[in-house]
Scaffold this motif. Sequence first.
Motif, short mmCIF file in Angstrom:
data_model
loop_
_atom_site.label_atom_id
_atom_site.label_comp_id
_atom_site.label_asym_id
_atom_site.label_seq_id
_atom_site.Cartn_x
_atom_site.Cartn_y
_atom_site.Cartn_z
N THR A 71 55.98 69.05 30.88
CA THR A 71 55.79 70.41 30.38
C THR A 71 56.54 70.54 29.07
O THR A 71 57.77 70.59 29.07
CB THR A 71 56.31 71.46 31.38
OG1 THR A 71 55.69 71.26 32.65
CG2 THR A 71 56.02 72.86 30.87
N PRO A 72 55.82 70.53 27.94
CA PRO A 72 54.37 70.43 27.80
C PRO A 72 53.89 69.01 28.04
O PRO A 72 54.64 68.05 27.90
CB PRO A 72 54.14 70.84 26.34
CG PRO A 72 55.38 70.38 25.64
CD PRO A 72 56.51 70.62 26.62
N ARG A 73 52.61 68.90 28.38
CA ARG A 73 52.01 67.58 28.57
C ARG A 73 51.95 66.87 27.23
O ARG A 73 51.77 67.48 26.18
CB ARG A 73 50.63 67.73 29.19
CG ARG A 73 50.65 68.37 30.57
CD ARG A 73 49.27 68.77 31.03
NE ARG A 73 48.48 67.59 31.36
CZ ARG A 73 47.16 67.54 31.27
NH1 ARG A 73 46.48 68.57 30.77
NH2 ARG A 73 46.51 66.45 31.63
N LEU A 74 52.07 65.55 27.28
CA LEU A 74 52.27 64.76 26.07
C LEU A 74 50.95 64.39 25.39
O LEU A 74 50.06 63.79 26.00
CB LEU A 74 53.03 63.48 26.41
CG LEU A 74 53.38 62.56 25.22
CD1 LEU A 74 54.37 63.26 24.29
CD2 LEU A 74 53.96 61.24 25.73
N THR A 75 50.85 64.74 24.11
CA THR A 75 49.77 64.23 23.28
C THR A 75 50.05 62.78 22.97
O THR A 75 51.17 62.42 22.55
CB THR A 75 49.67 65.04 21.96
OG1 THR A 75 49.25 66.37 22.28
CG2 THR A 75 48.68 64.41 21.00
N THR A 76 49.08 61.91 23.17
CA THR A 76 49.35 60.48 23.09
C THR A 76 48.09 59.70 22.75
O THR A 76 46.99 60.26 22.67
CB THR A 76 49.95 59.97 24.42
OG1 THR A 76 50.38 58.62 24.28
CG2 THR A 76 48.93 60.07 25.54
N ILE A 77 48.27 58.41 22.55
CA ILE A 77 47.16 57.48 22.42
C ILE A 77 47.07 56.69 23.72
O ILE A 77 48.05 56.07 24.14
CB ILE A 77 47.37 56.51 21.24
CG1 ILE A 77 47.33 57.28 19.91
CG2 ILE A 77 46.31 55.41 21.25
CD1 ILE A 77 45.97 57.90 19.59
N ARG A 78 45.93 56.73 24.34
CA ARG A 78 45.74 56.00 25.60
C ARG A 78 45.18 54.63 25.29
O ARG A 78 44.09 54.49 24.71
CB ARG A 78 44.76 56.77 26.50
CG ARG A 78 44.32 55.99 27.75
CD ARG A 78 45.41 55.82 28.77
NE ARG A 78 44.93 55.04 29.92
CZ ARG A 78 45.66 54.74 30.98
NH1 ARG A 78 46.91 55.14 31.04
NH2 ARG A 78 45.17 54.03 31.96
N GLN A 79 45.96 53.60 25.62
CA GLN A 79 45.42 52.25 25.50
C GLN A 79 44.96 51.76 26.87
O GLN A 79 45.50 52.20 27.90
CB GLN A 79 46.45 51.29 24.89
CG GLN A 79 47.75 51.12 25.65
CD GLN A 79 48.54 49.95 25.12
OE1 GLN A 79 47.99 48.86 24.91
NE2 GLN A 79 49.83 50.15 24.88
N PRO A 80 43.96 50.89 26.92
CA PRO A 80 43.38 50.47 28.21
C PRO A 80 44.26 49.43 28.88
O PRO A 80 43.97 48.23 28.88
CB PRO A 80 42.03 49.89 27.79
CG PRO A 80 42.26 49.35 26.41
CD PRO A 80 43.24 50.30 25.77
N MET A 81 45.34 49.87 29.51
CA MET A 81 46.34 48.96 30.04
C MET A 81 45.80 48.10 31.17
O MET A 81 46.05 46.90 31.22
CB MET A 81 47.57 49.75 30.46
CG MET A 81 48.29 50.40 29.28
SD MET A 81 49.57 51.57 29.76
CE MET A 81 48.60 53.02 30.16
N GLU A 82 45.08 48.73 32.10
CA GLU A 82 44.51 47.93 33.19
C GLU A 82 43.52 46.90 32.64
O GLU A 82 43.49 45.75 33.09
CB GLU A 82 43.81 48.83 34.20
CG GLU A 82 43.21 48.07 35.37
CD GLU A 82 42.50 48.97 36.36
OE1 GLU A 82 41.33 48.68 36.69
OE2 GLU A 82 43.12 49.95 36.81
#
Length: 375
Positions: free
Chosen positions: A325-336
């Motif tokens: 809180t607040p939720r994090l703005t981020t870059i999602r990388q395809p970890m799996e």
Amino acid sequence: MARVTVYDIAEKAGVSTATVSFAFRHPDKVKDDTKARILRISEELGYVPSGNARGLARGRTGTLGMYAFDMLLERPQGSDLEEDRPDASSATVNVSVDDDEPDVLAYPLYVDEVLRGFELECWKSGKGMLMGAASKKDDHRSVTDIAGCVDGLALMPSGYNDTLPLSMLAKTIPLVMVGVGDEKLPAAYLQCDNASGIRQIVDHLVEVHHINDMAFVGGVNGGACVSGTVTDDVVSRYDAFKKYLEERGLDSRGALLDDSFATSDEYLVSLCEAIESNRLPQALVCGTDQTAFGVIRLLVDSGIRVPEDVIVTGFDGILAGRLMTPRLTTIRQPMEELGRRAVRMLLSRNGKPWEKPEKLILPVRLIVRGSCGCG
């Protein structure tokens, strides 16, 4: 061609077989010049200490290995004492204080998701899996023991990698370097698109939030992972950050605000100084989500609101960022998918080492949330 044995190495190096074994399993107990000679001869002859000689004698073990220095994290980074752990009164992350429940600041992290993908793909392919991690620097035994039991090996990044006999291993089994960009070995190199991710963040901050003053936080020269060593991912993210600032005509001279890492005594000291001197930029772009968590906690503890006073972004897209809180703005990388691809690349070699470096870069995507004011 007959498999090289410990006796061959001992004879050529002019030492006992016990000394050869010690050079790999207990390198601190062998003189530096003797150890260097043994490792050089081993590399020349293609020798790998085997923890499963019978499997190698058959030609295949049916098993793949994953080696990671920061495979497990017991506590949140930057929090050495139990009483320093975040709780509902001081942190911005919903963390359980019950000992029998997982702490999302410690699990699951980037490495955990990659390992899950690796395990799932091994299971799908009918292959066994071995995991290992170094307990200290120059821990040759832990990696050579695994290498001697598997048909291929994936390694997670660490500065310790440079001290291991990887050039020797790359000649005997296929290696996949996950999250490593420097193509020094005849191996496969598997990364996410760091440059694209940073471009997406910078574009969003400039075009949506009209930010013209931003800085990077993350270990670029001093380190970024649990072991306190520099990772290629964070370095490439910072390089891209500085480049895209310059492309947009923004000042990049103060692009790196804080270069510390979580296990350092200097962790976020530069950020503290910026807070005290009232010279925070409009936005802080963090090299990893874990870094962003520490940054947000420090800002909140200092009475600074996120995102009203300072925008904070991360990179990786781990679970904890969704619970903040607040939720994090981020870059999602395809970890799996990184873990799954590592297995597929190893299987494609059928136990045969790569002759030259091969690189694969996977796409990433921006996830906008509350820490930049969008959620």
